[in-house]
Design an enzyme around this catalytic site. Structure first.
Site, short mmCIF file in Angstrom:
data_model
loop_
_atom_site.label_atom_id
_atom_site.label_comp_id
_atom_site.label_asym_id
_atom_site.label_seq_id
_atom_site.Cartn_x
_atom_site.Cartn_y
_atom_site.Cartn_z
N LYS A 198 -114.31 29.33 -8.93
CA LYS A 198 -114.53 30.26 -10.04
C LYS A 198 -115.28 29.68 -11.01
O LYS A 198 -116.10 30.36 -11.80
CB LYS A 198 -113.01 30.83 -10.49
CG LYS A 198 -112.56 31.77 -9.55
CD LYS A 198 -111.35 32.29 -9.97
CE LYS A 198 -110.66 33.12 -8.96
NZ LYS A 198 -109.46 34.03 -9.32
N ASN A 211 -102.99 18.84 -6.07
CA ASN A 211 -103.37 18.43 -7.20
C ASN A 211 -103.26 16.99 -7.53
O ASN A 211 -102.06 16.64 -6.78
CB ASN A 211 -102.84 19.22 -8.34
CG ASN A 211 -103.46 19.16 -9.72
OD1 ASN A 211 -104.17 18.31 -10.02
ND2 ASN A 211 -102.89 20.03 -10.53
N GLU A 264 -100.25 11.16 -16.71
CA GLU A 264 -99.25 12.07 -17.54
C GLU A 264 -97.85 11.96 -16.79
O GLU A 264 -97.07 12.69 -17.05
CB GLU A 264 -99.59 13.63 -17.61
CG GLU A 264 -100.08 14.11 -16.31
CD GLU A 264 -100.18 15.73 -16.24
OE1 GLU A 264 -99.35 16.41 -16.74
OE2 GLU A 264 -101.45 16.30 -15.90
N HIS A 283 -112.35 19.14 -12.29
CA HIS A 283 -110.84 18.74 -11.94
C HIS A 283 -110.39 19.94 -11.12
O HIS A 283 -110.81 21.10 -11.38
CB HIS A 283 -110.31 18.92 -13.30
CG HIS A 283 -108.60 19.22 -13.49
ND1 HIS A 283 -108.00 18.03 -12.56
CD2 HIS A 283 -107.65 19.97 -13.75
CE1 HIS A 283 -106.79 18.56 -12.46
NE2 HIS A 283 -106.55 19.93 -13.08
N CYS A 301 -104.11 16.45 -17.54
CA CYS A 301 -104.87 15.79 -16.44
C CYS A 301 -106.32 15.26 -17.11
O CYS A 301 -107.09 14.84 -16.44
CB CYS A 301 -105.46 16.96 -15.39
SG CYS A 301 -103.98 18.03 -14.89
#
Ligand code: ACO
Length: 442
Positions: A256, A323, A82, A247, A116
């Protein structure tokens, strides 16, 4: 062809990184906000010496060299990214320079973009090609890479940069399981890049987290429904999965989502004793379940040891780098292969969840069929991550400033110091007055 999957993997990340503890002090936020709150340790960054094409060139070249792959044995090359530097010309066509040197210009595949998710889409295209009537018997290469950059503010500590390049073909050690994948897509403005004058996204951070978790639930339940059918299990659950790669925008969100899996398992199997701690939340609406902190705490407690075992090894590299957008989920897979020895991995099932804002998400699983020892040795992740240069937050901020100042510029020679580029890395030599980019390898 049988046993289609990942035959080899290489990962590129920048030479420089910054400590998240130091970032907390530099940004003047409370101690623990990035390290505990987001779960991140270090963040990789680059200045204007590298771009999406140079980092992908580095990763592919290194994959070919380390694994001794012949350039003429590649029949497809897919790029997921991206990080857009041209509205028409793909990164893939730039990577063709490596193959032209060896006389191979017959390579299908092109770039794929949606936040992503592009890396997963590229991987999926490559697997589908090998399994299809278009396949010509050669290998495919999948490249997932990005510079994950944010304007200064709450999202900036979730920056990072990296590329994963993979060799895909038949008789692989890490095989894609057939008939189990689940997908969820919809329209959402949670994270997007509408401003062509900036490298930074527009991001609604809290909303993007909710979108990520909702898509996770949806993919997980679809995956489990398919598993129930193919393996004739009444109530499949997380016990059927050995490792989970998600991811990773930042580690806490992965934690989480792993916890959410047990909430979904509970909803399918409410009377099972092992979910007793969740009984008080039985009647809660789905919307509330996404926001409720008591439920979140109960889930995190219930899944603590499962997280350490099934997710911990996949989180190592993403915590060290930050990231990487399209590459982040594949960095999780590389991390798992590096952190767990080949013998332990044999015959294990690895679940993989890819999320791209906007939004597109899919979940698949792999089965480890043969030794991953060579992959682990050649990735050499731990040592390479430890050998990086630790820079100051000021250097990181300065590098971001340089990128802002030179974004979209032409007729320029980057000012970033070549000292900050590792040997074997491609870098931008110059961008001429027609925006044509020239690269060299250090
Ligand atoms: N010690 C320990 N924990 C702390 C501390 C501290 N000193 N200070 C804050 N925290 C915790 C908070 O309690 C919170 O925990 P919770 O998530 O369990 O509630 C967490 O740290 C984050 O802090 P917040 O103040 O809630 O959020 P912040 O304003 O820092 O923003 C966010 C975090 C939204 C993730 C931001 O970094 C962002 O926008 N990132 C980019 C978007 C993103 O990554 N989205 C994920 C999916 S989409 C994608 O991949 C791009």
């Amino acid at each position: 062809p049988e046993n289609v999957g990942v035959l080899a993997m290489e990962m590129y990340f920048p030479k420089r990184c910054v400590s998240q503890t130091e970032m907390e002090t530099f940004d003047g936020v409370s101690a623990g906000k990035y390290t505990i709150g987001l779960g991140q340790e270090k963040m990789a960054f680059i200045d204007d010496r590298e771009d999406i094409q140079s980092i992908c060139l580095t990763a592919v070249k290194s994959l070919m060299e380390k694994h001794n792959i012949s350039y003429t044995d590649i029949g497809r090359l897919e790029v997921g990214t991206e990080t857009i530097i041209d509205k028409s010309k793909s990164v893939k066509t730039c990577l063709m320079t490596l193959f032209l040197e060896h006389g191979n210009t017959e390579i299908e595949g092109i770039d794929t973009t949606n936040a992503c998710y592009g890396g997963f889409a590229a991987f999926s295209n490559a697997v589908n090609w090998v399994e299809s009537s278009s396949w010509d018997g050669r290998f495919a290469i999948v490249v997932a890479g990005d510079l994950a950059l944010y304007a200064s503010g709450a999202a900036r500590p979730t920056s990072g940069a990296g590329v994963v390049a993979m060799l895909v073909g038949k008789d692989a050690p890490i095989v894609v399981e057939r008939g189990l994948r689940g997908t969820h897509m919809e329209h959402a403005y949670d994270f997007y890049k509408p401003d062509m004058h900036s490298e930074y996204p527009v991001v609604d951070g809290k909303f993007s987290n909710t979108c990520y978790l909702r898509a996770f639930d949806s993919c997980y339940n679809r995956y489990m429904a398919r598993l129930a059918k193919t393996e004739e299990k009444e109530k499949p659950n997380m016990d059927d999965i050995d490792y989970v790669v998600c991811h990773s925008p930042y580690a806490k969100l992965v934690n989480k989502s792993f916890a959410r899996a047990s909430y979904n398992d509970f909803i399918r199997d409410k009377d099972n004793e092992k979910y007793a701690a969740l009984k008080p939340f039985e009647e809660m609406s789905y919307a509330d379940s996404l926001e409720n902190k008591d439920l979140e705490r109960a889930l995190m407690g219930l899944t603590k040891s499962g997280y350490a075992q099934k997710v911990g090894p996949t989180a190592y590299a993403p915590k060290q780098i930050g990231n990487m957008y399209t590459a982040a989920v594949w960095a999780g897979l590389a991390s798992l292969i590096s952190e767990v020895d080949s013998e332990t991995l044999q015959n294990k099932r690895i679940m993989l969840y890819s999320y791209g804002s906007g939004l597109a998400a899919s979940m698949i699983s792999f089965r480890v069929r043969s030794s991953t020892e060579e992959l682990k040795t050649k990735l050499n992740l731990r040592q390479r991550l430890e050998e990086r240069t630790h820079s100051k937050p000021e250097d990181f901020a300065a590098a971001m400033k340089i990128r802002e100042n030179t974004h979209n510029a032409c007729d320029m020679i980057p000012t970033g110091d070549l000292e900050n580029i590792a040997t074997g890395t491609y870098y931008i030599e110059k961008i001429d007055d027609k925006w044509r980019r020239f690269y060299k390898r250090k």
